[in-house]
Design an enzyme around this catalytic site. Structure first.
Site, mmCIF file in Angstrom:
data_model
loop_
_atom_site.group_PDB
_atom_site.id
_atom_site.type_symbol
_atom_site.label_atom_id
_atom_site.label_comp_id
_atom_site.label_asym_id
_atom_site.label_seq_id
_atom_site.Cartn_x
_atom_site.Cartn_y
_atom_site.Cartn_z
ATOM 1 N N CYS A 1 46.209 24.570 -52.190
ATOM 2 C CA CYS A 1 45.822 25.287 -50.973
ATOM 3 C C CYS A 1 45.713 24.324 -49.803
ATOM 4 O O CYS A 1 46.223 24.579 -48.711
ATOM 5 C CB CYS A 1 44.506 26.043 -51.188
ATOM 6 S SG CYS A 1 44.734 27.439 -52.314
ATOM 7 N N GLU B 1 39.196 27.962 -43.470
ATOM 8 C CA GLU B 1 39.189 26.495 -43.559
ATOM 9 C C GLU B 1 39.341 25.838 -42.191
ATOM 10 O O GLU B 1 40.150 26.239 -41.376
ATOM 11 C CB GLU B 1 40.311 26.013 -44.492
ATOM 12 C CG GLU B 1 40.209 26.537 -45.922
ATOM 13 C CD GLU B 1 38.964 26.046 -46.658
ATOM 14 O OE1 GLU B 1 38.341 25.058 -46.207
ATOM 15 O OE2 GLU B 1 38.628 26.653 -47.693
ATOM 16 N N HIS C 1 40.506 30.883 -47.843
ATOM 17 C CA HIS C 1 40.266 30.971 -49.279
ATOM 18 C C HIS C 1 39.553 32.286 -49.578
ATOM 19 O O HIS C 1 38.646 32.695 -48.843
ATOM 20 C CB HIS C 1 39.388 29.792 -49.746
ATOM 21 C CG HIS C 1 40.172 28.673 -50.345
ATOM 22 N ND1 HIS C 1 40.163 27.394 -49.820
ATOM 23 C CD2 HIS C 1 40.976 28.630 -51.444
ATOM 24 C CE1 HIS C 1 40.943 26.621 -50.570
ATOM 25 N NE2 HIS C 1 41.451 27.341 -51.559
#
Ligand code: PCA
Length: 231
Positions: free
Chosen positions: A144, A81, A168
């Site tokens: 998350c 991310e 992820h």
């Protein structure tokens, strides 16, 4: 000098009876190499006290690097991310039954904080080693994203600022077998809409991808402190 890396996973949530992020975090617990040592923890999928839990882990382990992990149902690759958003907007309740909608995680704080681990170098290196991976531009607006944003926000307030990021993970093959009718409580609603083949990645490959990320982030800590020494 070995860098200290904290890896967190999440417990199962929603329709899924297991969470590969907890399995990967546990598998990497106490992993050591010439350059790093890993400690891991599994977090509840509960917004209340998430920040306090992360702060307690940072107090206990004083990590140089924090990499949080979570499941991205239907993902075909590791998704490193790029950014955390100051947003909690849950499409499903958390494991405490709370469904926070359209709220700030930290009142008045910046809308977005960039991950401080070197996301592009990490993805390039994972790909080079044969682990499917991509830079992702959205960690969502659920737990998350909250873990990523809170870690970055906490790190910014500390003198020794750990590099923070989030990866992820896809389903594990065993999860997909369950989703496709092998029993257990998981339902086919776990598949992304329109998918007739549900992507998965073996836990061993996910562990390798996360280990690569940890090594690269640990090396980035070295170069940051060297730069500071030479400044
Ligand atoms: N995935 C969820 C929360 C916990 C997890 O493993 C998410 O993507 O926010």
């Amino acid at each position: 000098m070995r860098r200290r890396v904290l890896i967190t996973g999440f417990e199962p949530y929603g329709d899924w009876s297991s969470n590969p992020s907890a399995d990967v975090a546990s598998a990497l617990h106490e992993h050591q190499s010439a350059t790093l040592t890993i400690t891991s923890a599994v977090l509840p999928v509960v917004l209340e006290n998430l920040r306090a839990r992360i702060e307690a882990l940072l107090d206990a382990h004083a990590p140089d690097v924090v990499i949080c992990l979570g499941l991205h149902p239907g993902a075909a690759t590791l998704r490193v991310e790029r950014v955390g958003l100051n947003v909690a907007d849950f499409v499903r309740p958390d494991n405490a039954g709370e469904q926070t909608r359209n709220a700030e995680l930290v009142a008045g704080a910046p809308h977005a904080l960039p991950a401080s681990i070197p996301v592009h170098t990490i993805v390039a290196s994972q790909l080079e080693r044969g682990i499917p991976a991509t830079v992702s531009n959205s960690a969502g607006t659920y737990l998350c994203n909250a873990a990523l944003y809170q870690s970055l926000h906490i790190a910014a307030t500390r003198t020794a600022k750990p590099l923070c990021g989030f990866i992820h993970l896809p389903f594990s093959p065993a999860q997909v077998a369950r989703l496709m009718g092998g029993g257990a409580s998981d339902s086919a609603s776990g598949a992304a809409p329109g998918q007739d083949v549900i992507a998965s990645m073996h836990i061993t490959d996910m562990c390798e991808g996360v280990r690569i990320a940890a090594e690269i982030a640990a090396a980035a800590v070295c170069s940051t402190s060297e730069q500071m020494t030479h400044a």
